[in-house]
Design a protein around this motif. Structure first.
Motif, PDB file in Angstrom:
ATOM      1  N   UNK A  75       0.837  -1.196   0.000  1.00  0.00           N
ATOM      2  CA  UNK A  75       0.000   0.000   0.000  1.00  0.00           C
ATOM      3  C   UNK A  75       0.878   1.255   0.000  1.00  0.00           C
ATOM      4  N   UNK A  76       0.255   2.372  -0.293  1.00  0.00           N
ATOM      5  CA  UNK A  76       0.990   3.629  -0.461  1.00  0.00           C
ATOM      6  C   UNK A  76       1.746   3.995   0.807  1.00  0.00           C
ATOM      7  N   UNK A  77       1.107   3.836   1.965  1.00  0.00           N
ATOM      8  CA  UNK A  77       1.758   4.194   3.215  1.00  0.00           C
ATOM      9  C   UNK A  77       3.024   3.403   3.447  1.00  0.00           C
ATOM     10  N   UNK A  78       2.975   2.108   3.121  1.00  0.00           N
ATOM     11  CA  UNK A  78       4.159   1.268   3.291  1.00  0.00           C
ATOM     12  C   UNK A  78       5.254   1.677   2.328  1.00  0.00           C
ATOM     13  N   UNK A  79       4.885   1.936   1.076  1.00  0.00           N
ATOM     14  CA  UNK A  79       5.876   2.355   0.080  1.00  0.00           C
ATOM     15  C   UNK A  79       6.587   3.621   0.540  1.00  0.00           C
ATOM     16  N   UNK A  80       5.836   4.589   1.036  1.00  0.00           N
ATOM     17  CA  UNK A  80       6.434   5.864   1.433  1.00  0.00           C
ATOM     18  C   UNK A  80       7.289   5.747   2.691  1.00  0.00           C
ATOM     19  N   UNK A  81       7.117   4.646   3.442  1.00  0.00           N
ATOM     20  CA  UNK A  81       7.922   4.444   4.648  1.00  0.00           C
ATOM     21  C   UNK A  81       9.244   3.736   4.365  1.00  0.00           C
ATOM     22  N   UNK A  82       9.405   3.215   3.148  1.00  0.00           N
ATOM     23  CA  UNK A  82      10.620   2.469   2.816  1.00  0.00           C
ATOM     24  C   UNK A  82      11.742   3.420   2.405  1.00  0.00           C
ATOM     25  N   UNK A  83      12.965   3.124   2.811  1.00  0.00           N
ATOM     26  CA  UNK A  83      14.092   3.961   2.381  1.00  0.00           C
ATOM     27  C   UNK A  83      14.328   3.832   0.879  1.00  0.00           C
ATOM     28  N   UNK A  84      14.826   4.896   0.276  1.00  0.00           N
ATOM     29  CA  UNK A  84      15.204   4.836  -1.139  1.00  0.00           C
ATOM     30  C   UNK A  84      16.222   3.723  -1.334  1.00  0.00           C
ATOM     31  N   UNK A  85      16.087   2.992  -2.421  1.00  0.00           N
ATOM     32  CA  UNK A  85      16.990   1.881  -2.702  1.00  0.00           C
ATOM     33  C   UNK A  85      16.432   0.528  -2.313  1.00  0.00           C
ATOM     34  N   UNK A  86      15.362   0.516  -1.514  1.00  0.00           N
ATOM     35  CA  UNK A  86      14.702  -0.751  -1.190  1.00  0.00           C
ATOM     36  C   UNK A  86      14.083  -1.329  -2.459  1.00  0.00           C
ATOM     37  N   UNK A  87      14.034  -2.646  -2.553  1.00  0.00           N
ATOM     38  CA  UNK A  87      13.408  -3.307  -3.701  1.00  0.00           C
ATOM     39  C   UNK A  87      12.163  -4.058  -3.251  1.00  0.00           C
ATOM     40  N   UNK A  88      11.205  -4.205  -4.161  1.00  0.00           N
ATOM     41  CA  UNK A  88       9.995  -4.968  -3.882  1.00  0.00           C
ATOM     42  C   UNK A  88       9.754  -5.965  -5.007  1.00  0.00           C
ATOM     43  N   UNK A  89       9.178  -7.107  -4.653  1.00  0.00           N
ATOM     44  CA  UNK A  89       8.746  -8.114  -5.619  1.00  0.00           C
ATOM     45  C   UNK A  89       7.315  -8.477  -5.272  1.00  0.00           C
ATOM     46  N   UNK A  90       6.418  -8.363  -6.238  1.00  0.00           N
ATOM     47  CA  UNK A  90       5.002  -8.663  -6.006  1.00  0.00           C
ATOM     48  C   UNK A  90       4.296  -8.717  -7.346  1.00  0.00           C
ATOM     49  N   UNK A 105       8.347   5.231  -7.971  1.00  0.00           N
ATOM     50  CA  UNK A 105       9.368   5.991  -8.701  1.00  0.00           C
ATOM     51  C   UNK A 105       9.913   7.140  -7.847  1.00  0.00           C
ATOM     52  N   UNK A 106       9.009   7.924  -7.283  1.00  0.00           N
ATOM     53  CA  UNK A 106       9.420   9.129  -6.561  1.00  0.00           C
ATOM     54  C   UNK A 106      10.133   8.801  -5.254  1.00  0.00           C
ATOM     55  N   UNK A 107       9.836   7.637  -4.676  1.00  0.00           N
ATOM     56  CA  UNK A 107      10.489   7.228  -3.428  1.00  0.00           C
ATOM     57  C   UNK A 107      11.802   6.483  -3.677  1.00  0.00           C
ATOM     58  N   UNK A 108      12.158   6.302  -4.944  1.00  0.00           N
ATOM     59  CA  UNK A 108      13.404   5.626  -5.261  1.00  0.00           C
ATOM     60  C   UNK A 108      13.383   4.135  -4.990  1.00  0.00           C
ATOM     61  N   UNK A 109      12.195   3.532  -5.092  1.00  0.00           N
ATOM     62  CA  UNK A 109      12.046   2.094  -4.850  1.00  0.00           C
ATOM     63  C   UNK A 109      12.253   1.337  -6.160  1.00  0.00           C
ATOM     64  N   UNK A 110      12.998   0.252  -6.098  1.00  0.00           N
ATOM     65  CA  UNK A 110      13.137  -0.646  -7.251  1.00  0.00           C
ATOM     66  C   UNK A 110      12.041  -1.697  -7.142  1.00  0.00           C
ATOM     67  N   UNK A 111      11.145  -1.739  -8.103  1.00  0.00           N
ATOM     68  CA  UNK A 111       9.997  -2.657  -8.022  1.00  0.00           C
ATOM     69  C   UNK A 111      10.005  -3.632  -9.190  1.00  0.00           C
ATOM     70  N   UNK A 112       9.681  -4.879  -8.869  1.00  0.00           N
ATOM     71  CA  UNK A 112       9.575  -5.934  -9.871  1.00  0.00           C
ATOM     72  C   UNK A 112       8.162  -6.500  -9.833  1.00  0.00           C
ATOM     73  N   UNK A 113       7.565  -6.691 -11.007  1.00  0.00           N
ATOM     74  CA  UNK A 113       6.199  -7.200 -11.127  1.00  0.00           C
ATOM     75  C   UNK A 113       6.229  -8.638 -11.626  1.00  0.00           C
ATOM     76  N   UNK A 364      13.090   1.826 -11.137  1.00  0.00           N
ATOM     77  CA  UNK A 364      14.459   1.685 -10.607  1.00  0.00           C
ATOM     78  C   UNK A 364      15.178   3.013 -10.748  1.00  0.00           C
ATOM     79  N   UNK A 365      15.887   3.413  -9.680  1.00  0.00           N
ATOM     80  CA  UNK A 365      16.682   4.628  -9.744  1.00  0.00           C
ATOM     81  C   UNK A 365      15.879   5.884 -10.022  1.00  0.00           C
ATOM     82  N   UNK A 366      14.654   5.942  -9.523  1.00  0.00           N
ATOM     83  CA  UNK A 366      13.829   7.128  -9.722  1.00  0.00           C
ATOM     84  C   UNK A 366      13.204   7.238 -11.095  1.00  0.00           C
ATOM     85  N   UNK A 367      13.214   6.135 -11.845  1.00  0.00           N
ATOM     86  CA  UNK A 367      12.633   6.139 -13.191  1.00  0.00           C
ATOM     87  C   UNK A 367      11.663   4.975 -13.351  1.00  0.00           C
ATOM     88  N   UNK A 368      10.707   5.129 -14.251  1.00  0.00           N
ATOM     89  CA  UNK A 368       9.833   4.026 -14.643  1.00  0.00           C
ATOM     90  C   UNK A 368      10.476   3.350 -15.835  1.00  0.00           C
TER      91      UNK A 368
END
Length: 382
Positions: A75-90, A105-113, A364-368
Motif C-alpha cells: 500500500x501507499x503508506x508502506x511504500x512511502x515508509x521504505x528507504x530509497x533503494x529498497x526493492x519490492x517483488x510482487x 518511482x518518486x520514493x526511489x524504490x526498485x519494483x519488480x512485477x 528503478x533509480x527514480x525512473x519508470x
C-alpha cells in the motif's frame, strides 16, 4: 542482507509470498528472513512455523530490508515508509495502479512485477501467472461441479442411468487446460474451444473434444491470443451458441494480463442454457468473458447461475502460496550474488542486462523502466 515478507492488506487475500518450507532456500543464499506477524495465517502457516524454519517474526520486519516480497502490491503508506533503494517483488498490475507506480518511482524504490516476467523457457520456474492460473483453473471446475445440482460422472444403477454432465470450456491456456483436466477427472463429458490452432491438440491431450468452428486462428505473442475483429467475434459467438445451449456447465477462462477480457458469451447465449445450468466466468474481475457476470457474485441469467471469479487463486491459499513462493524464490535467487570462498559477501544485485530482470522491472533509480507504464503515466499513446 535482509528479505522481508509483508502481511497482505487486500481484502480477501489469503496467500503469502513465502511459505516456511522455502525459508531455508533463502537463508542458504545468505539472506536473513523476516516476516510480519500473521503474514501466513490465511494460508494456514502460523508464526511459529516461520521461526522453526529459521525466520524471525517481527512487526518491524520491513525496517532495513533490502527486499520486500508480497503477493499484492504494497500500500501507499508502506511504500512511502521504505528507504530509497529498497526493492519490492510482487504482483503489480501497473495499469490499475499508476498512482502507486508514481510513488514507487518518486520514493526511489526498485519494483519488480511478477506478471511481467517474460514468457521464455529460462523463466518458466518464475512464471507466477501460470502457477496461479493452474490453481484458478482447478478451482473453476470444482465450483462448477459444486453448483451443478447433478452428477458430473455417468452413473449406471439398477434404478436407471444418470447421464454425465456436459461441460464446455472456453479458453485453453493454463487455467482452461486445468479446468478441462479436472472436469474430466470428475467424469464429465468436456468440449473446449480456443482461438489458437496449437490449443486443439492440447485440448485433445486432456481427453476433451476440441470444438472446431472453422474460423481463422489467432496466435499472438507470448502464447496469448491476439485480439479479434468485431466481425469475427460475432461469427464466433454465433457458432458457439449451440454448444453453450447444450451445456450443463460453461467455464470461461480467456484473459490477457493488462487488458480487458474478451466478451465471448452474450446474455442471450446464456439464456438458451437449460434449467439448473451453471456458468463460471474466471475472467469476471477483468471485465468478464460472459455478459452480465459480476466479480465475486452469483447472478442469474435466464435459467443459469453465473459465478463471477474474484481473486480465485486466493480461494485455495495453501497450494497457491506454495507455488507463488517458489516463483518468488527462483526470481530472488537469480538476482542474488552468492558470497563465500573469499569472495564478497552475498548481496542483492539484480543484473539489468538480464532479460528476465529487465523485463520484470517497473521502477528503478527514480525512473519508470517499464515503457508502457511510463507512457501511461506521461499520458502518451503506447
Amino acid at each position: 542482507m535482509k528479505i522481508a515478507v509483508a502481511r497482505e492488506t487486500r481484502e480477501g487475500e489469503a496467500r503469502v509470498a513465502l511459505v516456511p518450507e522455502l525459508v531455508s532456500k533463502l537463508t542458504t543464499l545468505g539472506w536473513r528472513v523476516a516476516v510480519q506477524p500473521g503474514a501466513g495465517a490465511g494460508a494456514l502457516h502460523d508464526d511459529e512455523e516461520y521461526v522453526a524454519a529459521g525466520a524471525e517474526v517481527s512487526e518491524d520486519a520491513l525496517a532495513d530490508a533490502a527486499l520486500v516480497v508480497s503477493v499484492g502490491p504494497l500500500d501507499v503508506g508502506t511504500v512511502r515508509s521504505l528507504p530509497a533503494g529498497t526493492a519490492t517483488v510482487s504482483f503489480l498490475p501497473t495499469g490499475q495502479n499508476l498512482d502507486l507506480v508514481a510513488d514507487l518511482r518518486d520514493c526511489g524504490i526498485t519494483s519488480f512485477a511478477m506478471e511481467l516476467v517474460p514468457r521464455i523457457s529460462r523463466a518458466q520456474s518464475m512464471d507466477a501467472l501460470s502457477s496461479q492460473a493452474l490453481v484458478a483453473g482447478y478451482r473453476c471446475a470444482i465450483v462448477a461441479a459444486g453448483m451443478l445440482r447433478s452428477f458430473f460422472p455417468l452413473n449406471m444403477t439398477a434404478a436407471g442411468t444418470v447421464p454425465p454432465a456436459q461441460v464446455v470450456v472456453l479458453g485453453a491456456g493454463v487455467a482452461g487446460l486445468q479446468a478441462i483436466a479436472t472436469a474430466k477427472r470428475l467424469g464429465a463429458v468436456v468440449k473446449a474451444y480456443d482461438v489458437r490452432a496449437a490449443a486443439a491438440e492440447e485440448i485433445r491431450s486432456m481427453g476433451a473434444v476440441s470444438i472446431d468452428l472453422e474460423l481463422e486462428t489467432l496466435e499472438g505473442a507470448g502464447g496469448y491470443a491476439r485480439e479479434m475483429t468485431e466481425e469475427r467475434a460475432a461469427r464466433q459467438r454465433e457458432l458457439l451458441t449451440p454448444y453453450i445451449a447444450a451445456a450443463d456447465a460453461l467455464i470461461t477462462t480467456a484473459a490477457v494480463p493488462g487488458r480487458q477480457a474478451p466478451m465471448l458469451v452474450t446474455a442471450a447465449m446464456v439464456e438458451q442454457m437449460g434449467p439448473g445450468s451453471v456458468v463460471v466466468d474466471l475472467a469476471a474481475e477483468s471485465g468478464g468473458n460472459v455478459e452480465g457476470s459480476v466479480a465475486g457474485e452469483i447472478v442469474r441469467v435466464g435459467h443459469a447461475q453465473v459465478w463471477g471469479g474474484l481473486n480465485v487463486p486466493a480461494q485455495m491459499p495453501g497450494p497457491a502460496s506454495r507455488l507463488y513462493a517458489q516463483n518468488v524464490v527462483n526470481l530472488v535467487t537469480l538476482m542474488t550474488r552468492a558470497g563465500g570462498d573469499g569472495d564478497d559477501e552475498a548481496a542483492f544485485a539484480p543484473d539489468f542486462d538480464d532479460e528476465i530482470v529487465a523485463g520484470s522491472c517497473v521502477t528503478h533509480g527514480g525512473e519508470v523502466r517499464h515503457e508502457p507504464t511510463r507512457q501511461a503515466l506521461e499520458g502518451t499513446p503506447a
